[in-house]
Design a protein around this motif. Sequence first.
Motif, PDB file in Angstrom:
ATOM      1  N   LEU A 101     -53.016  14.890 -16.897  1.00  0.00           N
ATOM      2  CA  LEU A 101     -52.505  14.494 -15.580  1.00  0.00           C
ATOM      3  C   LEU A 101     -53.502  14.972 -14.535  1.00  0.00           C
ATOM      4  CD1 LEU A 101     -48.754  15.420 -15.988  1.00  0.00           C
ATOM      5  CD2 LEU A 101     -49.717  13.143 -15.750  1.00  0.00           C
ATOM      6  N   ALA A 151     -57.502  15.705  -6.710  1.00  0.00           N
ATOM      7  CA  ALA A 151     -57.468  17.119  -6.337  1.00  0.00           C
ATOM      8  C   ALA A 151     -58.185  17.959  -7.386  1.00  0.00           C
ATOM      9  CB  ALA A 151     -56.023  17.570  -6.209  1.00  0.00           C
ATOM     10  N   ASP A 152     -58.081  17.546  -8.644  1.00  0.00           N
ATOM     11  CA  ASP A 152     -58.765  18.289  -9.699  1.00  0.00           C
ATOM     12  C   ASP A 152     -60.272  18.144  -9.584  1.00  0.00           C
ATOM     13  OD1 ASP A 152     -56.620  19.444 -11.276  1.00  0.00           O
ATOM     14  OD2 ASP A 152     -56.040  17.372 -11.608  1.00  0.00           O
ATOM     15  N   ALA A 158     -61.305  20.514  -7.067  1.00  0.00           N
ATOM     16  CA  ALA A 158     -61.235  21.883  -7.579  1.00  0.00           C
ATOM     17  C   ALA A 158     -62.371  22.162  -8.558  1.00  0.00           C
ATOM     18  CB  ALA A 158     -59.888  22.098  -8.263  1.00  0.00           C
ATOM     19  N   GLU A 164     -65.558  22.735  -6.591  1.00  0.00           N
ATOM     20  CA  GLU A 164     -65.569  24.033  -5.908  1.00  0.00           C
ATOM     21  C   GLU A 164     -65.758  25.154  -6.948  1.00  0.00           C
ATOM     22  OE1 GLU A 164     -61.831  24.779  -4.176  1.00  0.00           O
ATOM     23  OE2 GLU A 164     -62.499  26.530  -3.015  1.00  0.00           O
ATOM     24  N   THR A 165     -65.020  25.049  -8.033  1.00  0.00           N
ATOM     25  CA  THR A 165     -65.089  26.102  -9.045  1.00  0.00           C
ATOM     26  C   THR A 165     -66.466  26.165  -9.694  1.00  0.00           C
ATOM     27  OG1 THR A 165     -62.780  25.593  -9.467  1.00  0.00           O
ATOM     28  CG2 THR A 165     -63.848  27.045 -11.020  1.00  0.00           C
ATOM     29  N   VAL A 214     -62.800  23.103 -17.555  1.00  0.00           N
ATOM     30  CA  VAL A 214     -61.768  23.654 -18.433  1.00  0.00           C
ATOM     31  C   VAL A 214     -60.767  24.447 -17.609  1.00  0.00           C
ATOM     32  CG1 VAL A 214     -61.333  25.306 -20.271  1.00  0.00           C
ATOM     33  CG2 VAL A 214     -63.232  23.713 -20.465  1.00  0.00           C
ATOM     34  N   THR A 215     -61.265  25.257 -16.664  1.00  0.00           N
ATOM     35  CA  THR A 215     -60.375  26.081 -15.846  1.00  0.00           C
ATOM     36  C   THR A 215     -59.407  25.208 -15.055  1.00  0.00           C
ATOM     37  OG1 THR A 215     -62.191  27.603 -15.612  1.00  0.00           O
ATOM     38  CG2 THR A 215     -60.355  27.903 -14.125  1.00  0.00           C
ATOM     39  N   CYS A 216     -59.906  24.147 -14.464  1.00  0.00           N
ATOM     40  CA  CYS A 216     -59.072  23.399 -13.535  1.00  0.00           C
ATOM     41  C   CYS A 216     -58.232  22.324 -14.204  1.00  0.00           C
ATOM     42  CB  CYS A 216     -59.928  22.750 -12.459  1.00  0.00           C
ATOM     43  SG  CYS A 216     -60.797  23.949 -11.479  1.00  0.00           S
ATOM     44  N   GLU A 221     -57.696  21.866 -17.901  1.00  0.00           N
ATOM     45  CA  GLU A 221     -56.990  22.207 -19.141  1.00  0.00           C
ATOM     46  C   GLU A 221     -55.745  23.013 -18.819  1.00  0.00           C
ATOM     47  OE1 GLU A 221     -56.902  21.109 -22.410  1.00  0.00           O
ATOM     48  OE2 GLU A 221     -58.881  21.920 -22.867  1.00  0.00           O
TER      49      GLU A 221
END
Lengths: 371, 924
Positions: B413, B417-418, B421, B424-425, B448-450, B452
Amino acid sequence: MTDDMLRAPAEVKYAEELDWLESIDDGPKPFSWRLSPRMVRLFVLGSERSDGLDREIPQKWFGDRSFVERSIVTLASDRGLLLIGDPGTGKSWLAELLSAAICRNSTLVVQGTAGTTEDHIKYSWNVSMVIAKGQSRQSMIPSPIMTAMEQGVIGRFEELTRSTSDVQDALISILSEKYVSIPELDDDNIVFAQPGFSIIATANSRDRGVNDLSSALKRRFNFVRIPVVTNKRSETEIVRFRTEELLRRHRIELDVPPTLLDILLQSFADLRAAAASATSDDEKLESALSTAEQIGVLEDAILHSNFFGDRTLRAETLAGSLVGSLARRSPEDLAILNKYWHGVVEPRSKQDGGPWQGFLEGGRQAIATLS
Amino acid sequence: MSPFGALREQLLDAATAFAGAPSAVPGILSGLVDDVDRALREELEIFPVCHHSPASALAMVRRLREKQPKVIYLELCEDLRPLLTELRNCRLPVALQAFATDLDGFPPAWGPLSVVAPITEASAEYQAIAYALETPGVELVLVDRSSDHVFQWSPKEEPEAAGHGDDAGLHGDAVGIEIGDLRPRFAELEEHLLHHGKVRHWSEWWDQYVEQPLAGADYDTYRQVMVLIGSLFRRLGPGGDRLARDEDRERYMWTRIREHLAASGADPAECLHVCGAFHAASQVEQFGLASEAPAYDISPRTATRWLYGLIPSSHSAIEAQFGLASGSVSIAAATWAKAVARGGDTPYQLAGQKGTRKRSARVRQGAPSPPAPVADRLSGFMSKPPALDDLDEAELLGWCVDVVRLARRNGYLASTADAIAVFETSILLAGMRNRARPTPYDFQDAAVTCIEKDAVPGRRDVRRLCEILLGGDRVGEVGYDALPPLARDVYDRLKPLGLDLEKRTIQRALLDLKADPEVVPCSDLLWMLRYLLPQDAVRPIMGERRLGERSIQESWDLSFGRHQRSIIELGYEGVTVEQVLEQRLRRAVWEPEATAAAALAAVEDALLYLGGRRFADELGARAVELLAAERTVDEAPEVLRRIRRLLAYYRATEPELPAWCEAFVSTGYAHYCTLLPTAFVDEDTGVRQVGAMLGFLFTLESLALALGCDRVQLELAVRQSHPEAPAKMALLWAAQSQLGLLPLPELRARCDELLANPLVIPSFPLYIMGFVQAVEPVPALAGFVVEVISKAFGRLPDTVLLPWLPKLITMLRDQAGELMPMLVREAGRTFPGGLAAVDAWAPPWSERPARSAPGAERAPAPVPAGPVTELLAGHPAACDAVAELLGCDAEWRAPLAGGADHREVSALLAGHPEAALAVARLLA
């Protein structure tokens, strides 16, 4: 100060170290952070000679570097951080260390339980004050999360998935709008989050399916999965680190022989391998066999030896503690342990001898007592 | 005076300052500088490379354009040279393969031997090869030890198991050869470097600390840094066998180079030696053209026959084989593509190379430049932090958007926005890791952080999606012209199908053999390939081929693109598929562990796929030999099944049975008769096996007797058998009943006795197992078996019956599947067909004893009245005399009134005479 407390929070325990790091930190700091992201990482993972610091910073959390980096970076972004993993993998400890390093306050904690309500996340009222003075900001009791918003610090939510879905969803607006409105008040009825506010939540992957997170909430959290430590070296480090801390706390002077530590680690590694190859739940121990459980076993053995033994940690005691801690279901767990003891420990004690023999005996006795 | 004097001094000072006490550190540090100095001063220019390094490839392109050498010495097995020209027909990555099955001089257990050397486009060696093959007058000389020496010199190392995707196993279990293996030789050093470099794996370390800084470096810096790293890993290595082998390889290479120079008279200044950076820092005595050391004595190759070919490779296969991080080769390829697109360097490319963008071959060829004096570039490189690449925002944005799109397609999903993110990450993570520009690894971590969450919704997780995004796995393909004759033949013969077999997707082939007879040979070929290739390569969806049966329509799923390696490796075994099949079948029957059943299977396969009698007869003759030599009867069921099928086939299609079939039946008859008594007693021999033996003996008996066998042999064998196990006992009874040694009533009485004996009841199910198996050799017993089972169900106590029922079902399914229809048919005949009839039904066997039991209470037989009775009663003398003679002491009984056949009628008439009397009156 730490002497007055049974367990001091990280910011108190490492206050001096944090002060020093803050004094030398010249890196860019996001929001109102007390340390720059690199210093936070240094605080959590410890320093090395190549960092060129005047003093050594001990490692406090043992695990993959990238987990820590990803966690810090998430806190610097506008998403919450959700640490997810098996019980005993050090999620809460990492959350505490991160909060302590970033804002020097790791105590703004909400514990998620089946009884947690929305009030615990937002605010509640001091009933007697409301009766006396009516509803006002004075008669309102802010939750730890609201306090964190007001102060621009990190709020923590332990065991997020234990609380019910409607309570979890109260976090959605906090994480996206970054304010909480108080409709009961006519004015001054919105609490805005100050820069630096974020949430670190932890969730137990074994509880998955109890109260699953809604997609809306999932979207507002970055998930960092903390695996069970299987690297023998890091595990030794963790167990040693935590045990020393424990001995210090209990003021016990007792040596943990390295061979016994090896036995403990080896037996957990064996049992994990057995659990991994099991085909049904009945064939594996109920315990997650996490590092925290190893520490628990060792702690139990140490306390037992100290108070009821001859102040020497023996393999027999260790075996007894191990069986006692891991045998939760009878007969399933006992059967597995029995199989392990006869199939693995016995041959090994014949082959290697040494403390394995004591371990064999102690385990047998413990299993016999419990059966 | 060495240009590195200052650097050496500086390092020595550092060593004394930090190491304190005398130690090995000064030696190592100054040794590093010495190695670099020596390699750079060498008369023959050494070009140090590292495998899968775009920086190496770029430096190679630049150097080749600049120097334009006339001879290139390449660190690659010298016997692979003829394959290189075929590279142009392939889509990279492919692997050069040397393959040997006929071993001579190696332990047989090692076979088959296989060596692969994968070649990717983003590699320095490919640039060197392309330059040498495309530029007239340039000679390419491979100087490394031959594939044969690879095995001569090394104890066989088990290659790492490939545990990645589908394409990771493309190399099979071949031993991998890499040009420029450059990696710390002991785990602690690598761990140390990773730890201090704050990276996760070796590929990332290399990318950050060597690849990126060297990407834009000049040639001198590149060369010095590479030799330095090679020297570092060499000096901090554990030594041992591996180093000794490497040193032998270096001696080998330098000896070959000197031989070539002496033979060709080439000018060393116009030559280039391309070897791994590790070998550039070599300390062997043969190193350098100026060396006075005697030539290395190269051992002769063994007599093993090596075959050569190209097989498709893939990035994931390379990663799996050489222990690289997943995705690293893909990322290197992407880096290379970007560097080529950005920089002004036009890489070399073989003419006709498939799957790559055609680059303009018109490149300015400058005049060869004179060698420049060596200057110290190392000090600068080591003392300055690497020049950081600026943030390439557009590229990162592109990645972020693409990964979100890809994630969404894979069930995540993820939203815009991801993407924000992740962007930025990535920047924050890179910042934390001291990098201005996020590397693909930072991006991967950020994604993976944002994206998963707690579970992976589809087949691929975010990490894998990032790998796909950053280049993905690339699978090479060997072009038609570079294929071995067999593979080309296969493609040619399948042309009538009209499919593009080079595609990597599964192709569906529809064959209407009746309407379109020209596809019949294709069908034959596909059946052979199905036998020879892995299961997934050729899969029949509809249609089958069995003895005496052919489909009129077939449909197949063909996946030749994915299994090209298997087809190519078939090519090492022969020139046509038929030849390979024949060889395999022949090998199957002649190998030491071959059994008669396997030989019969081979006969069947030969008839199915190859047709023609000659070869099948040859295999059949071998089957007879094998059967006669067998000492166990484990495979009797299989032998019986197969020989029956073959006999049926020959009877239907041939005027007479082949000689081997007759020999097989007569040998089998004698063989199984001989083994029968032992098999009955032997605990290891199962009931099914004994049943199958009896099946062979009884069902093929007529043929065997016609061929001259003697039935007495069988009778004796049965008489000699004294089994103890209940199941085998039942089998023996069945056999005796078939031979007429045990009449059915007696058999029934025995079973009833068993059922009546409480001590035997628990083992009664075992008897039933035996009887069920007996249905095969003695089909006439089917009715009796149904009877026994029914009785068991009726009389066995629940404590015995219930635990046994599941066993009966599993046994019937596993061992008597083919007998079930017969039993069910028999049961249908015995039991009533409808529910209503059940109440009135009495089992046929329960009445029979009442009528014919020879038991004690023998009721006097009614004596029917009639002419015969009257005659006997009238003249009893003859009967009395006979009775007296026989010793029979019987009495004469009065005959019944009326005919015996109308007893009931007589009784009725006697009871109710009114009607009869009335009729009589009426008639009177």
